[in-house]
Each structure stands twice: as C-alpha cells, then as structure tokens.
Design an enzyme around this catalytic site. Structure first.
Site, mmCIF file in Angstrom:
data_model
loop_
_atom_site.group_PDB
_atom_site.id
_atom_site.type_symbol
_atom_site.label_atom_id
_atom_site.label_comp_id
_atom_site.label_asym_id
_atom_site.label_seq_id
_atom_site.Cartn_x
_atom_site.Cartn_y
_atom_site.Cartn_z
ATOM 1 N N ASN A 1 47.839 40.630 48.837
ATOM 2 C CA ASN A 1 46.620 40.675 49.673
ATOM 3 C C ASN A 1 46.433 39.389 50.475
ATOM 4 O O ASN A 1 45.420 38.709 50.380
ATOM 5 C CB ASN A 1 45.384 40.985 48.825
ATOM 6 C CG ASN A 1 45.112 39.937 47.762
ATOM 7 O OD1 ASN A 1 46.001 39.187 47.364
ATOM 8 N ND2 ASN A 1 43.872 39.872 47.295
ATOM 9 N N HIS B 1 39.654 30.145 45.489
ATOM 10 C CA HIS B 1 38.702 30.289 46.592
ATOM 11 C C HIS B 1 38.186 28.910 46.972
ATOM 12 O O HIS B 1 37.924 28.087 46.092
ATOM 13 C CB HIS B 1 37.512 31.160 46.186
ATOM 14 C CG HIS B 1 37.851 32.599 45.988
ATOM 15 N ND1 HIS B 1 38.183 33.442 47.026
ATOM 16 C CD2 HIS B 1 37.914 33.361 44.862
ATOM 17 C CE1 HIS B 1 38.425 34.655 46.551
ATOM 18 N NE2 HIS B 1 38.281 34.638 45.243
ATOM 19 N N ASP C 1 45.931 36.339 37.022
ATOM 20 C CA ASP C 1 45.056 36.718 38.147
ATOM 21 C C ASP C 1 44.466 35.460 38.792
ATOM 22 O O ASP C 1 43.298 35.440 39.189
ATOM 23 C CB ASP C 1 43.956 37.685 37.714
ATOM 24 C CG ASP C 1 43.300 38.385 38.918
ATOM 25 O OD1 ASP C 1 43.774 38.187 40.061
ATOM 26 O OD2 ASP C 1 42.313 39.101 38.702
ATOM 27 N N HIS D 1 47.652 34.949 42.923
ATOM 28 C CA HIS D 1 47.298 34.979 44.341
ATOM 29 C C HIS D 1 47.595 33.605 44.927
ATOM 30 O O HIS D 1 46.926 32.625 44.594
ATOM 31 C CB HIS D 1 45.824 35.338 44.529
ATOM 32 C CG HIS D 1 45.486 36.722 44.045
ATOM 33 N ND1 HIS D 1 45.707 37.853 44.808
ATOM 34 C CD2 HIS D 1 44.995 37.166 42.863
ATOM 35 C CE1 HIS D 1 45.331 38.931 44.132
ATOM 36 N NE2 HIS D 1 44.903 38.546 42.939
ATOM 37 N N LEU D 2 48.632 33.543 45.772
ATOM 38 C CA LEU D 2 49.010 32.256 46.376
ATOM 39 C C LEU D 2 48.373 32.058 47.744
ATOM 40 O O LEU D 2 48.431 30.956 48.297
ATOM 41 C CB LEU D 2 50.535 32.147 46.475
ATOM 42 C CG LEU D 2 51.280 32.010 45.139
ATOM 43 C CD1 LEU D 2 52.789 31.961 45.367
ATOM 44 C CD2 LEU D 2 50.824 30.775 44.369
ATOM 45 N N ASP E 1 46.664 45.148 44.818
ATOM 46 C CA ASP E 1 45.668 44.426 44.015
ATOM 47 C C ASP E 1 44.563 43.801 44.859
ATOM 48 O O ASP E 1 44.808 43.230 45.918
ATOM 49 C CB ASP E 1 46.311 43.339 43.164
ATOM 50 C CG ASP E 1 45.261 42.683 42.298
ATOM 51 O OD1 ASP E 1 44.683 43.370 41.457
ATOM 52 O OD2 ASP E 1 44.982 41.490 42.506
ATOM 53 N N HIS F 1 50.917 38.072 38.031
ATOM 54 C CA HIS F 1 49.735 38.320 38.867
ATOM 55 C C HIS F 1 49.133 37.003 39.346
ATOM 56 O O HIS F 1 48.241 36.447 38.713
ATOM 57 C CB HIS F 1 48.725 39.110 38.022
ATOM 58 C CG HIS F 1 47.614 39.721 38.818
ATOM 59 N ND1 HIS F 1 47.091 40.955 38.521
ATOM 60 C CD2 HIS F 1 46.913 39.273 39.882
ATOM 61 C CE1 HIS F 1 46.114 41.238 39.369
ATOM 62 N NE2 HIS F 1 45.982 40.227 40.200
HETATM 63 ZN ZN LIG Z 1 42.944 42.905 40.728
#
Ligand SMILES: [Zn+2]
Length: 428
Positions: free
Chosen positions: A90, A307, A303, A58-59, A150, A56
């Site tokens: 996403n 940001h 996760d 996020h790249l 996700d 999990h």
């Molecule tokens: Zn999530």
C-alpha cells in the site's frame, strides 16, 4: 571477507556453543573453537537465533518517505533483529506492477541492512475490483510470492477466489486483511464495553471473523494457500483452529501489540493506541497467546506502520491507524510469551523466523543454526531491561505504544549473510 567467532552463545536458548562465521556462511558450530584471526563476539549469557523474518512491514516507499523509507525501515528492522522483511504493497504508487515491486526490491538490496521481499497487491490500486498483474510480479526480479491488499480487505468473494486460483500456479499465497467493510464503517476502536462507554464507533469481532471464515472455505474449495494477517480476536483463533483441523492450507499471524495491549488503553484517547485491527479485550489477548503457543497461529508479524507525528498527534477520530513495531517486537514477544513460560527460545525462532520464511517461501532465511547455512543470525541478551525511548529509534517515525514502558531483552548483534548490521545494540 573476514571471520567472526560468536563465543559461548546459547543456540536457540539451549546448548552453549561457539559459532564461526566465514564470509557469508556459518562454517562451524562447536565448543571451544580456536579464534585464530577471527573477530570475537563475546556472547556469554546470550541467545543465538536465526535472523528474524517479518511477513508484514510497511516501509512506505515509494510515496510516503516522510514516515519511512526502505533505508530507515530496514535499519529499524536490523535493530530489531530482522534479516528479512516483507514490504507491504500500500505505497504510492501501489505495488501492483512488476515495475513498482522491482523498485522496492532494488532499494532493499541497496540498503544492505536487511533483505526486502516486496509483497504485491492483489487488486489494481488496492481497489478490490480488478486483479493486479500477479504473474508479472511473480516473474519479475522481485520474485513476488505473497500478495496482499493489506490496509484494505479483498471483500469481493469472486476476486478473492480468482486470486487464490491464480497464485496456486506458482505456490504463492494471498495474505488477507480480514475486515468486512460494511460492518466497520466509521469504526474507531473495538466494539465492546469500552466503545459504548466512550461513545466511539465500534469495530466488531464478527467483521474480522466472517471474512476469515469465508476465506478459509474459499482456500479449501480451490485448494490454494491463504494467510490471515494480524488475527486479533478469540473467535478468529477458533476458525483458524477449525480450518487447520480439516487439513486446509491456512496460516495466520499475530502482532506483538495484540499479544500485550487491550482496548482499555483507548480510555486515554491517545491516538498512539489507534490501530487496525483495533486493540481487543483481555480475553482476546489471552486466546491469541495460547494460539501462538500451540501453533494455531503460525507466526508473529509486526505490522510495522510508521506515521509522521502530524498524522498521529491529533484528535482520536482524525488520527491515522497503526504503530511502529520492528524495534520492539522481540522484546514484546519475550515479555508476553517467553517470560510467561508459554514458549521457549526455540519457539521464538520458529514463530519469528522459520515459519514466516516458510510461508513467504523465502530462501536463505529461517534456516537452522548449523554449518553450511547462510549466516543470517540474531544475538539477544534476554537479561537486559530497558525503557522504550522512541527518540533513539532508527525508524523515521515515533508512533510506538510502548514509550516509557520497561520491556525485557535487547538485540545486541544482527548478522546479514555474515556482515554485522548491528553491533552492541547499535547500527554497524
Ligand atoms: Zn492490515
């Protein structure tokens, strides 16, 4: 390729061994191996693990390269001891077609720091209305086996059922972000004593637990695999434990931050602690640790949610949700699970490499440290103590909840198919 001899490491925290890497594979695991012309890595006192695998991550590429790119994210992963990450869907555009997942997969191969296995969206545009091209993404060069919306929950039970039925054909899995949308409208933090004292909108545990209960029942009904992302409550643990006792094909992950931090931190109003699912209570944290130790929760997943500062350095209500996690994950797991005696290093190898690779059906990772296996390896110095300084992160983003905290352990070396991606704690 040249040879590398890792000298005197404790393999999975157990026996002291030398490990000889020849090219891309482990040639020998033994005592007193003659170095010959191999490059020697002195590893006395260090722990040798199979390269970590994240289910999990996020790249952010394509679309939000201001927060992370595949290159910077995989550098952060290597620093954290990871040799493979699953890249969440996403992005902008959403990874809901063969074209986008192949783009992410290609960028991962070009980075060279860490294998990138794209996750495909379950629904078109993550909108929850129409199934995405699951089969086309699976059949693409990216070979997608994990599907997730996700960031958003697949809340329509019929869509969820169809997705579970569809992925069964190729042994895929649907990874659910369990968040009942109506119960979490306007939610800013965990619903409980702290939220009522602060007057912030609450995210009740039941919003997570009701979706998990529904989805384990659906998975059992259609005979498919479901994976629950970032479990955060004691009640979620109970439901997963019950589902597993029935023999259903249910797996679950927990993040490092949910193993360490509680909603008491929200009293600071520092948005660095704003995350989805939210930080919960001490009782939840203890239940999650116990469940990871007894195997109810299968694995740790970061996760990692980078940001840019303008999305986090603002008032609580306006701030984006999420924390970076790749570079601190192993240290947090050491502090919460190993140094507390809940699991040993072999347990860490299982929960952070073997099981996530199995859930993702990822070949070549999560393998035993033995001759003939791909040399995907992580060397950890467990005696190291350091204060987290995000200024030194390889990630493009700095939104860590651990700034200024002392955490134990450090990844000294990471090897991806025999090539050192990290040497002495720095990118090679
Ligand atoms: Zn999530």
């Amino acid at each position: 390729m040249s040879k590398i001899l890792i000298r005197g490491a404790k393999v999975l925290g157990g026996e002291v061994r030398d490990v000889l890497i020849d090219g891309t594979v482990i040639e020998r695991v033994d005592t007193d191996i003659d170095a010959g012309d191999a490059t020697v890595v002195a590893a006395e006192g260090q722990i040798l693990l199979p390269g970590l695998v994240d289910l999990h991550t996020h790249l952010r590429e394509p679309g939000r390269e201001d927060s992370e790119t595949v290159l910077t994210g995989t550098r952060a992963a290597a620093i954290g001891g990871f040799t493979a990450v699953h890249a969440m869907a996403n992005t902008f555009p959403v990874a809901d077609t063969a074209g986008v997942v192949e783009q992410v997969w290609r960028l991962g191969r070009e980075s060279g720091y860490c294998d990138v296995q794209p996750v495909g969206a379950v629904t078109v545009g993550l909108e929850g209305k129409q199934l995405a091209e699951l089969g086309a993404m699976h059949d693409s060069a990216a070979g997608v086996r994990v599907f997730s919306d996700d960031g958003k929950c697949v809340d329509d039970a019929v869509i969820m059922r169809r997705a579970l039925e569809y992925v069964k054909a190729f042994d895929g899995v649907v990874a659910q972000h369990a968040q009942e949308p109506r119960l979490t409208e306007g939610a800013q933090m965990n619903e409980g004593i702290v939220s009522s004292e602060l007057g912030l909108g609450g995210w009740p545990a039941v919003a997570e637990e009701s979706i998990i209960a529904r989805d384990v029942l659906l998975a059992a009904h259609v005979g498919s695999r479901v994976h629950i992302c970032h479990l955060s409550t004691a009640g979620s643990v109970e439901i997963v434990r019950w589902a597993k006792s029935k023999g259903w094909n249910v797996t679950a992950e927990v993040t490092p931050h949910h193993l360490l931090l509680t909603d008491e931190l929200v009293r600071t109003y520092d948005p660095v602690y704003k995350v989805n699912p939210p930080l919960r209570t001490e009782a939840d944290v203890l239940a999650l640790r116990e469940a990871l130790a007894d195997g109810t929760i299968d694995c740790v997943a970061t996760d990692h949610a980078p940001h840019p500062h303008e999305d986090k350095d603002c008032e609580w209500a306006a701030a984006a949700m999420g924390m970076v996690g790749l570079e601190t994950a192993l240290s947090v797991v050491q502090q919460t699970m190993v140094d507390t005696g809940l699991i040993d290093w072999a347990g860490v190898a299982d929960r952070m490499s073997v099981r996530p690779a199995q859930i993702g059906r990822l070949a070549g990772h999560g393998r035993p440290v033995s001759a003939g296996e791909p040399a995907n390896l992580t060397l950890v110095d467990p005696a190291y103590r350091g204060v987290v300084d995000p200024a030194g992160f390889a990630s493009r983003s700095r939104n860590t909840p651990y700034q200024g905290r002392e955490l134990p352990g450090r990844v000294t070396h990471t090897f991806l198919r025999g090539r050192a991606t990290v040497v002495d704690g720095n990118l090679a």
